[in-house]
Design a protein around this motif. Structure first.
Motif, PDB file in Angstrom:
ATOM      1  N   VAL A  99      43.721  32.649  40.731  1.00  0.00           N
ATOM      2  CA  VAL A  99      44.330  33.345  41.868  1.00  0.00           C
ATOM      3  C   VAL A  99      45.638  34.015  41.438  1.00  0.00           C
ATOM      4  CG1 VAL A  99      45.353  33.029  44.148  1.00  0.00           C
ATOM      5  CG2 VAL A  99      43.233  31.845  43.564  1.00  0.00           C
ATOM      6  N   ALA A 100      46.372  33.380  40.523  1.00  0.00           N
ATOM      7  CA  ALA A 100      47.657  33.934  40.075  1.00  0.00           C
ATOM      8  C   ALA A 100      47.487  35.245  39.318  1.00  0.00           C
ATOM      9  CB  ALA A 100      48.397  32.921  39.212  1.00  0.00           C
ATOM     10  N   ILE A 101      46.317  35.471  38.739  1.00  0.00           N
ATOM     11  CA  ILE A 101      46.065  36.765  38.096  1.00  0.00           C
ATOM     12  C   ILE A 101      46.307  37.894  39.085  1.00  0.00           C
ATOM     13  CG2 ILE A 101      44.254  38.256  37.145  1.00  0.00           C
ATOM     14  CD1 ILE A 101      43.066  35.769  35.808  1.00  0.00           C
ATOM     15  N   TYR A 102      45.949  37.638  40.354  1.00  0.00           N
ATOM     16  CA  TYR A 102      46.081  38.671  41.370  1.00  0.00           C
ATOM     17  C   TYR A 102      47.524  38.906  41.804  1.00  0.00           C
ATOM     18  CZ  TYR A 102      41.431  40.380  42.208  1.00  0.00           C
ATOM     19  OH  TYR A 102      40.246  41.049  42.080  1.00  0.00           O
ATOM     20  N   ASP A 103      48.428  38.007  41.452  1.00  0.00           N
ATOM     21  CA  ASP A 103      49.843  38.313  41.644  1.00  0.00           C
ATOM     22  C   ASP A 103      50.221  39.538  40.812  1.00  0.00           C
ATOM     23  OD1 ASP A 103      50.498  36.275  43.468  1.00  0.00           O
ATOM     24  OD2 ASP A 103      50.716  34.816  41.851  1.00  0.00           O
ATOM     25  N   GLY A 104      49.742  39.549  39.563  1.00  0.00           N
ATOM     26  CA  GLY A 104      50.005  40.693  38.691  1.00  0.00           C
ATOM     27  C   GLY A 104      49.265  41.933  39.128  1.00  0.00           C
ATOM     28  N   VAL A 105      48.007  41.761  39.586  1.00  0.00           N
ATOM     29  CA  VAL A 105      47.229  42.892  40.081  1.00  0.00           C
ATOM     30  C   VAL A 105      47.939  43.539  41.275  1.00  0.00           C
ATOM     31  CG1 VAL A 105      45.077  43.534  41.250  1.00  0.00           C
ATOM     32  CG2 VAL A 105      45.006  42.045  39.237  1.00  0.00           C
ATOM     33  N   ALA A 106      48.389  42.694  42.207  1.00  0.00           N
ATOM     34  CA  ALA A 106      49.048  43.207  43.411  1.00  0.00           C
ATOM     35  C   ALA A 106      50.366  43.903  43.073  1.00  0.00           C
ATOM     36  CB  ALA A 106      49.299  42.059  44.388  1.00  0.00           C
ATOM     37  N   GLU A 107      51.146  43.323  42.169  1.00  0.00           N
ATOM     38  CA  GLU A 107      52.407  43.946  41.773  1.00  0.00           C
ATOM     39  C   GLU A 107      52.169  45.313  41.146  1.00  0.00           C
ATOM     40  OE1 GLU A 107      56.286  43.264  38.869  1.00  0.00           O
ATOM     41  OE2 GLU A 107      54.677  41.764  38.903  1.00  0.00           O
ATOM     42  N   ALA A 108      51.172  45.381  40.279  1.00  0.00           N
ATOM     43  CA  ALA A 108      50.869  46.643  39.612  1.00  0.00           C
ATOM     44  C   ALA A 108      50.374  47.690  40.600  1.00  0.00           C
ATOM     45  CB  ALA A 108      49.829  46.420  38.511  1.00  0.00           C
ATOM     46  N   ALA A 109      49.524  47.277  41.531  1.00  0.00           N
ATOM     47  CA  ALA A 109      49.010  48.228  42.527  1.00  0.00           C
ATOM     48  C   ALA A 109      50.156  48.858  43.312  1.00  0.00           C
ATOM     49  CB  ALA A 109      48.032  47.526  43.467  1.00  0.00           C
ATOM     50  N   GLY A 110      51.110  48.036  43.714  1.00  0.00           N
ATOM     51  CA  GLY A 110      52.264  48.558  44.430  1.00  0.00           C
ATOM     52  C   GLY A 110      53.113  49.471  43.574  1.00  0.00           C
ATOM     53  N   ALA A 111      53.328  49.084  42.314  1.00  0.00           N
ATOM     54  CA  ALA A 111      54.178  49.872  41.423  1.00  0.00           C
ATOM     55  C   ALA A 111      53.551  51.213  41.075  1.00  0.00           C
ATOM     56  CB  ALA A 111      54.464  49.083  40.145  1.00  0.00           C
ATOM     57  N   PHE A 112      52.212  51.243  40.991  1.00  0.00           N
ATOM     58  CA  PHE A 112      51.528  52.453  40.533  1.00  0.00           C
ATOM     59  C   PHE A 112      51.004  53.307  41.683  1.00  0.00           C
ATOM     60  CE2 PHE A 112      50.215  49.520  36.806  1.00  0.00           C
ATOM     61  CZ  PHE A 112      51.500  49.584  36.284  1.00  0.00           C
ATOM     62  N   GLY A 113      51.228  52.876  42.924  1.00  0.00           N
ATOM     63  CA  GLY A 113      50.820  53.666  44.070  1.00  0.00           C
ATOM     64  C   GLY A 113      49.329  53.706  44.308  1.00  0.00           C
ATOM     65  N   ALA A 114      48.624  52.615  44.012  1.00  0.00           N
ATOM     66  CA  ALA A 114      47.173  52.561  44.165  1.00  0.00           C
ATOM     67  C   ALA A 114      46.782  51.440  45.117  1.00  0.00           C
ATOM     68  CB  ALA A 114      46.495  52.354  42.813  1.00  0.00           C
ATOM     69  N   SER A 115      45.615  51.560  45.724  1.00  0.00           N
ATOM     70  CA  SER A 115      45.070  50.516  46.597  1.00  0.00           C
ATOM     71  C   SER A 115      43.904  49.828  45.894  1.00  0.00           C
ATOM     72  CB  SER A 115      44.563  51.121  47.912  1.00  0.00           C
ATOM     73  OG  SER A 115      45.612  51.681  48.656  1.00  0.00           O
ATOM     74  N   VAL A 116      43.917  48.494  45.892  1.00  0.00           N
ATOM     75  CA  VAL A 116      42.757  47.745  45.403  1.00  0.00           C
ATOM     76  C   VAL A 116      41.737  47.703  46.537  1.00  0.00           C
ATOM     77  CG1 VAL A 116      41.899  45.549  44.503  1.00  0.00           C
ATOM     78  CG2 VAL A 116      44.169  46.380  43.827  1.00  0.00           C
ATOM     79  N   VAL A 117      40.568  48.311  46.318  1.00  0.00           N
ATOM     80  CA  VAL A 117      39.605  48.498  47.404  1.00  0.00           C
ATOM     81  C   VAL A 117      38.330  47.681  47.243  1.00  0.00           C
ATOM     82  CG1 VAL A 117      40.470  50.809  47.941  1.00  0.00           C
ATOM     83  CG2 VAL A 117      38.596  50.544  46.299  1.00  0.00           C
ATOM     84  N   GLY A 118      38.222  46.905  46.185  1.00  0.00           N
ATOM     85  CA  GLY A 118      37.012  46.100  46.027  1.00  0.00           C
ATOM     86  C   GLY A 118      36.907  45.503  44.634  1.00  0.00           C
ATOM     87  N   GLY A 119      35.722  44.966  44.343  1.00  0.00           N
ATOM     88  CA  GLY A 119      35.485  44.359  43.051  1.00  0.00           C
ATOM     89  C   GLY A 119      34.412  43.291  43.130  1.00  0.00           C
ATOM     90  N   ASP A 120      34.478  42.344  42.208  1.00  0.00           N
ATOM     91  CA  ASP A 120      33.488  41.269  42.161  1.00  0.00           C
ATOM     92  C   ASP A 120      34.101  40.095  41.425  1.00  0.00           C
ATOM     93  OD1 ASP A 120      31.084  40.014  42.629  1.00  0.00           O
ATOM     94  OD2 ASP A 120      30.011  40.996  40.982  1.00  0.00           O
ATOM     95  N   VAL A 121      33.617  38.892  41.730  1.00  0.00           N
ATOM     96  CA  VAL A 121      34.025  37.705  40.991  1.00  0.00           C
ATOM     97  C   VAL A 121      32.778  36.874  40.721  1.00  0.00           C
ATOM     98  CG1 VAL A 121      34.619  36.455  43.126  1.00  0.00           C
ATOM     99  CG2 VAL A 121      35.557  35.702  40.925  1.00  0.00           C
ATOM    100  N   VAL A 122      32.596  36.491  39.444  1.00  0.00           N
ATOM    101  CA  VAL A 122      31.421  35.730  39.034  1.00  0.00           C
ATOM    102  C   VAL A 122      31.866  34.608  38.103  1.00  0.00           C
ATOM    103  CG1 VAL A 122      29.873  37.717  39.245  1.00  0.00           C
ATOM    104  CG2 VAL A 122      30.975  37.226  37.050  1.00  0.00           C
ATOM    105  N   SER A 123      30.962  33.677  37.850  1.00  0.00           N
ATOM    106  CA  SER A 123      31.240  32.603  36.894  1.00  0.00           C
ATOM    107  C   SER A 123      30.656  32.968  35.535  1.00  0.00           C
ATOM    108  CB  SER A 123      30.628  31.291  37.377  1.00  0.00           C
ATOM    109  OG  SER A 123      29.216  31.396  37.433  1.00  0.00           O
ATOM    110  N   THR A 124      31.246  32.405  34.500  1.00  0.00           N
ATOM    111  CA  THR A 124      30.759  32.600  33.137  1.00  0.00           C
ATOM    112  C   THR A 124      31.088  31.348  32.347  1.00  0.00           C
ATOM    113  OG1 THR A 124      30.922  33.991  31.159  1.00  0.00           O
ATOM    114  CG2 THR A 124      32.928  33.691  32.418  1.00  0.00           C
ATOM    115  N   GLN A 125      30.405  31.157  31.247  1.00  0.00           N
ATOM    116  CA  GLN A 125      30.724  30.035  30.369  1.00  0.00           C
ATOM    117  C   GLN A 125      31.913  30.344  29.466  1.00  0.00           C
ATOM    118  OE1 GLN A 125      29.402  26.847  30.629  1.00  0.00           O
ATOM    119  NE2 GLN A 125      28.726  27.916  32.496  1.00  0.00           N
ATOM    120  N   GLY A 126      32.367  31.561  29.525  1.00  0.00           N
ATOM    121  CA  GLY A 126      33.585  31.905  28.803  1.00  0.00           C
ATOM    122  C   GLY A 126      33.336  33.014  27.802  1.00  0.00           C
TER     123      GLY A 126
END
Length: 323
Positions: A99-126
């Protein structure tokens, strides 16, 4: 870890979408108000390749991945508008860190003047990976293929800091503590040159590329795409002062970091002389220093003049599939 709870946690961190977002996150697709021309790019960040957990915090991972994708829009002379984020999460990552990854995503979106409008989240073994798709508005696209003989060859900002910062993060510490801190920050938090890219497009730059794989690699890309030779002066390449200090301390040529280190996310481009003069005038207004390092000639390849000697500079930046 619950997929839908993660998505709710991600969305809660994002700033409200702009008025151009008609249908935000939460439906099958986002719906946005487009324009006559849109620039689209996708950039991946893979644990162990682009970052390590012992050198980057989760917010830094998110911010840097966003900056890398948005830099491609800047290099096209565009304004980033909409972002989608795909995230594959292995069991080794605690939910709070994800979840903390999105702290950086949100900060960058605000700084760069962009809106995060979607995406996907899945599991992986790494390992963990992110895929950022950025869409931007562009009035006059600047490609790598427009350089013409007689154009001025220029770069923005200072180079080499990201590669030197990575060296420090990997344990090769040298130079003053202040310089080390500056270089580490340069690696973790690059600044896409959005405002300058917009001005370059408006004023008539002929070619532009972002420096993700090292100056040598990007110069070769422009030369090949444009069918020209690029001649640059090695002593004119602007190198971050802390890089010079660090390189001397480890017994390395500072220019090596600029040419072959990569991930500075500055811009390298070409422009007719009158256009370059106007870019020089506008550069302080947008907070982006620029330096003329050479010229475009008839021919092919990339040639460096240094200490009175000419040498061919091959594409030697980072290559994911080089063995």
């Amino acid at each position: 870890m619950d997929e839908f709870a993660l998505i709710r946690a991600f969305v809660a961190k994002l700033p409200p979408p702009g008025a151009d977002v008609l249908v935000p996150i939460g439906d099958d697709c986002a719906v946005v108000k487009g324009g006559p021309r849109l620039a689209v790019t996708t950039d991946a960040a893979v644990e162990g390749v682009h970052f390590r957990r012992d050198t980057m915090s989760p917010p830094q991972v998110g911010y840097r991945a966003m900056a890398a994708a948005v830099s491609d829009i800047a290099a096209m002379g565009g304004q980033p508008a909409w972002i989608t984020v795909a995230l594959a999460v292995p069991p080794s990552w605690p939910e709070d860190d994800v979840v903390a990854i999105y702290d950086g995503v949100a900060e960058a979106a605000g700084a760069f003047g962009a809106s995060v409008v979607g995406g996907d989240v899945v599991s992986t073994q790494g390992p963990l990976w992110m895929s950022i798709t950025a869409v931007g508005r562009v009035e006059r696209p600047i490609t790598r293929a427009g350089a013409r003989p007689g154009d001025v060859l220029f770069v923005t900002g200072n180079l080499g800091g990201s590669a030197a910062g990575l060296d420090i993060l990997l344990g090769r510490r040298a130079g003053s503590a202040i310089s080390q801190a500056v270089l580490v920050e340069r690696h973790r938090r690059p600044t896409p040159r959005i405002a300058f890219g917009l001005e370059a497009a408006r004023l008539g730059a002929t070619a532009l590329d972002d420096i993700s794989d090292g100056l040598a690699s990007e110069l070769n890309e422009i030369a090949e795409a444009s069918g020209v030779r690029l001649l640059f002066e090695g002593d004119r390449v602007p190198i971050q002062p802390e890089v010079t200090e660090y390189a001397r301390a480890v017994g390395k040529d500072p220019l090596e970091y600029a040419l072959f280190g990569g991930e500075d996310y500055e811009l390298v481009g070409t422009a007719p002389r009158d256009v370059f003069a106007r870019l020089l005038a506008v550069a302080p207004v947008v907070g982006t220093p620029i330096t003329a390092i050479g010229r475009v000639e008839e021919g092919d390849g990339v040639v460096m003049r240094r200490d009175g000697k000419l040498s061919v500079v091959a594409r030697r930046g980072y290559n994911h599939f080089e063995r």
